[in-house]
Design a protein around this motif. Sequence first.
Motif, PDB file in Angstrom:
ATOM      1  N   UNK A 242     -18.186 118.776  51.288  1.00  0.00           N
ATOM      2  CA  UNK A 242     -18.904 119.666  50.391  1.00  0.00           C
ATOM      3  C   UNK A 242     -18.239 119.806  49.025  1.00  0.00           C
ATOM      4  N   UNK A 243     -17.139 119.117  48.811  1.00  0.00           N
ATOM      5  CA  UNK A 243     -16.339 119.341  47.614  1.00  0.00           C
ATOM      6  C   UNK A 243     -17.064 118.937  46.334  1.00  0.00           C
ATOM      7  N   UNK A 244     -17.015 119.840  45.374  1.00  0.00           N
ATOM      8  CA  UNK A 244     -17.448 119.575  44.008  1.00  0.00           C
ATOM      9  C   UNK A 244     -16.419 120.204  43.088  1.00  0.00           C
ATOM     10  N   UNK A 245     -15.866 119.396  42.224  1.00  0.00           N
ATOM     11  CA  UNK A 245     -14.767 119.865  41.374  1.00  0.00           C
ATOM     12  C   UNK A 245     -15.233 120.973  40.430  1.00  0.00           C
ATOM     13  N   UNK A 246     -14.328 121.907  40.187  1.00  0.00           N
ATOM     14  CA  UNK A 246     -14.557 122.938  39.182  1.00  0.00           C
ATOM     15  C   UNK A 246     -13.566 122.715  38.048  1.00  0.00           C
ATOM     16  N   UNK A 247     -13.888 123.217  36.874  1.00  0.00           N
ATOM     17  CA  UNK A 247     -12.988 123.049  35.741  1.00  0.00           C
ATOM     18  C   UNK A 247     -11.835 124.037  35.846  1.00  0.00           C
ATOM     19  N   UNK A 248     -10.631 123.520  35.837  1.00  0.00           N
ATOM     20  CA  UNK A 248      -9.447 124.378  35.913  1.00  0.00           C
ATOM     21  C   UNK A 248      -8.271 123.662  35.259  1.00  0.00           C
ATOM     22  N   UNK A 249      -7.545 124.381  34.470  1.00  0.00           N
ATOM     23  CA  UNK A 249      -6.361 123.845  33.808  1.00  0.00           C
ATOM     24  C   UNK A 249      -5.112 124.373  34.495  1.00  0.00           C
ATOM     25  N   UNK A 250      -4.111 123.521  34.580  1.00  0.00           N
ATOM     26  CA  UNK A 250      -2.855 123.934  35.194  1.00  0.00           C
ATOM     27  C   UNK A 250      -2.952 124.176  36.681  1.00  0.00           C
ATOM     28  N   UNK A 251      -3.859 123.445  37.355  1.00  0.00           N
ATOM     29  CA  UNK A 251      -4.103 123.685  38.782  1.00  0.00           C
ATOM     30  C   UNK A 251      -2.840 123.492  39.613  1.00  0.00           C
ATOM     31  N   UNK A 283      -5.349 135.548  56.870  1.00  0.00           N
ATOM     32  CA  UNK A 283      -5.779 135.480  55.471  1.00  0.00           C
ATOM     33  C   UNK A 283      -5.305 134.175  54.824  1.00  0.00           C
ATOM     34  N   UNK A 284      -4.038 133.844  55.021  1.00  0.00           N
ATOM     35  CA  UNK A 284      -3.486 132.627  54.411  1.00  0.00           C
ATOM     36  C   UNK A 284      -4.223 131.381  54.888  1.00  0.00           C
ATOM     37  N   UNK A 285      -4.386 131.252  56.202  1.00  0.00           N
ATOM     38  CA  UNK A 285      -4.931 130.023  56.771  1.00  0.00           C
ATOM     39  C   UNK A 285      -6.437 129.904  56.547  1.00  0.00           C
ATOM     40  N   UNK A 286      -7.146 131.011  56.703  1.00  0.00           N
ATOM     41  CA  UNK A 286      -8.607 130.968  56.687  1.00  0.00           C
ATOM     42  C   UNK A 286      -9.181 131.101  55.277  1.00  0.00           C
ATOM     43  N   UNK A 287      -8.476 131.817  54.407  1.00  0.00           N
ATOM     44  CA  UNK A 287      -9.006 132.068  53.064  1.00  0.00           C
ATOM     45  C   UNK A 287      -8.174 131.408  51.964  1.00  0.00           C
ATOM     46  N   UNK A 288      -6.870 131.716  51.928  1.00  0.00           N
ATOM     47  CA  UNK A 288      -6.049 131.262  50.806  1.00  0.00           C
ATOM     48  C   UNK A 288      -5.891 129.745  50.766  1.00  0.00           C
ATOM     49  N   UNK A 289      -5.596 129.123  51.907  1.00  0.00           N
ATOM     50  CA  UNK A 289      -5.352 127.680  51.901  1.00  0.00           C
ATOM     51  C   UNK A 289      -6.588 126.865  51.524  1.00  0.00           C
ATOM     52  N   UNK A 290      -7.791 127.198  52.038  1.00  0.00           N
ATOM     53  CA  UNK A 290      -8.976 126.467  51.561  1.00  0.00           C
ATOM     54  C   UNK A 290      -9.197 126.607  50.053  1.00  0.00           C
ATOM     55  N   UNK A 291      -8.928 127.793  49.502  1.00  0.00           N
ATOM     56  CA  UNK A 291      -9.078 127.983  48.058  1.00  0.00           C
ATOM     57  C   UNK A 291      -8.063 127.130  47.304  1.00  0.00           C
ATOM     58  N   UNK A 292      -6.820 127.131  47.769  1.00  0.00           N
ATOM     59  CA  UNK A 292      -5.791 126.315  47.121  1.00  0.00           C
ATOM     60  C   UNK A 292      -6.136 124.836  47.209  1.00  0.00           C
ATOM     61  N   UNK A 293      -6.674 124.391  48.336  1.00  0.00           N
ATOM     62  CA  UNK A 293      -7.091 123.001  48.482  1.00  0.00           C
ATOM     63  C   UNK A 293      -8.176 122.663  47.463  1.00  0.00           C
ATOM     64  N   UNK A 294      -9.150 123.538  47.334  1.00  0.00           N
ATOM     65  CA  UNK A 294     -10.256 123.292  46.402  1.00  0.00           C
ATOM     66  C   UNK A 294      -9.742 123.237  44.959  1.00  0.00           C
ATOM     67  N   UNK A 295      -8.858 124.174  44.608  1.00  0.00           N
ATOM     68  CA  UNK A 295      -8.299 124.178  43.260  1.00  0.00           C
ATOM     69  C   UNK A 295      -7.460 122.937  43.005  1.00  0.00           C
ATOM     70  N   UNK A 296      -6.641 122.560  44.001  1.00  0.00           N
ATOM     71  CA  UNK A 296      -5.797 121.381  43.840  1.00  0.00           C
ATOM     72  C   UNK A 296      -6.599 120.106  43.711  1.00  0.00           C
ATOM     73  N   UNK A 297      -7.664 119.994  44.494  1.00  0.00           N
ATOM     74  CA  UNK A 297      -8.509 118.813  44.416  1.00  0.00           C
ATOM     75  C   UNK A 297      -9.294 118.773  43.106  1.00  0.00           C
TER      76      UNK A 297
END
Length: 385
Positions: A242-251, A283-297
Amino acid sequence: MSSISSAAFTDTKPHYDLLDGLRGVAALMVIWYHIFEGYAFASGSGTIEGFNHGYLAVDFFFILSGFVIGYAYDDRWGKNFTMKDFFKRRLIRLHPMVVMGAVLGAITFYIQGCVQWDGTHIDISMIMLSLLCTICFIPAMPGVGYEVRGNGEMFPLNGPCWSLFFEYIGNILYAIFIRRLSNKALTALVVLLGIALALFAILDISGYGNIGVGWTLDGINFVGGLLRMLFPFSMGMLLSRKFKAIKIRGAFWICTIILILLFAVPYLEGTDPICTNGIYEAFCIIIAFPILLWLGASGTTTDKKSTKICKFLGDLSYPIYVIHYPFMYLFYAWLIKNQLFTLEETWQVASCVYTWNILLAYLCLKLYDEPIRRYLAKRFLNRKL
């Protein structure tokens, strides 16, 4: 790789450099976590003062692994690509360093004096059997003769191999079952696994006060280890679809700082009626890590130097994870023998242990892992890595 290793990308697909870099950052944090674990172990306090939640790096590795495997392989099945091809690639990617970690574990155990933590001497024959079982990835049941350290580890010569054991299970389930699921079915699976993982952590099913399970083969640890692998692994695969990149600087820097902060949060007291620390872990595993993965990708490196740094960290992450713990056993034994319990007392030795593991991981990568994988790929895959 393992939970920590990246899959081999197809030649035509772009590479997620920042995810490599984040994997390396997490691997470096694992070493520090285990250094502080040594002080807790030596003092008998049971409280890890620094990077208390560093064990969650394993869950982060699993979500990265699921994302990368889904990205690299989901669209290859049925195009002259079989389960045999997949398993050959994964074994070539993962297993050479498993062998190296096992050998280093046997060597350091011999240097330590071939004794369990309670001082019981272990015969060389049992060490060799433990080495063979680790190389063949046969886990030890608590109390068997070749469980040589006597503290119940699945792989007593190299404890962190437990996560690679579950990584292999995840790879098998992916090839047989998960890859065939539609997006809706995979979403339903992820939701169910997320609920199960949250309940396991929040209700403190293990009784540990944390989700640091999976390292031994008792029933609760095995179930907990499966949940720790299955949810983030499946979530990573779902995100890859489902990944679609978002614009982010300094990810990269944003994600790195957040990761370090998440790992550094102290243990959160309170288990009645629910586990406060378990809420944080969920919280870390279910919410934070998926968000970090999306931002990193979503992020990209902006220059050749940044790309090289991320590639270096990514390349080093798996060897660091696999080879560092045998030397932690020596470090722990030294701490116990000399009754040393703090970083302030031992920072020189701790710094040497940290630096040595990075240096040795690099040497293993360049002089052993990469050459062996190139040979195996040419021999069994008829291609170059």
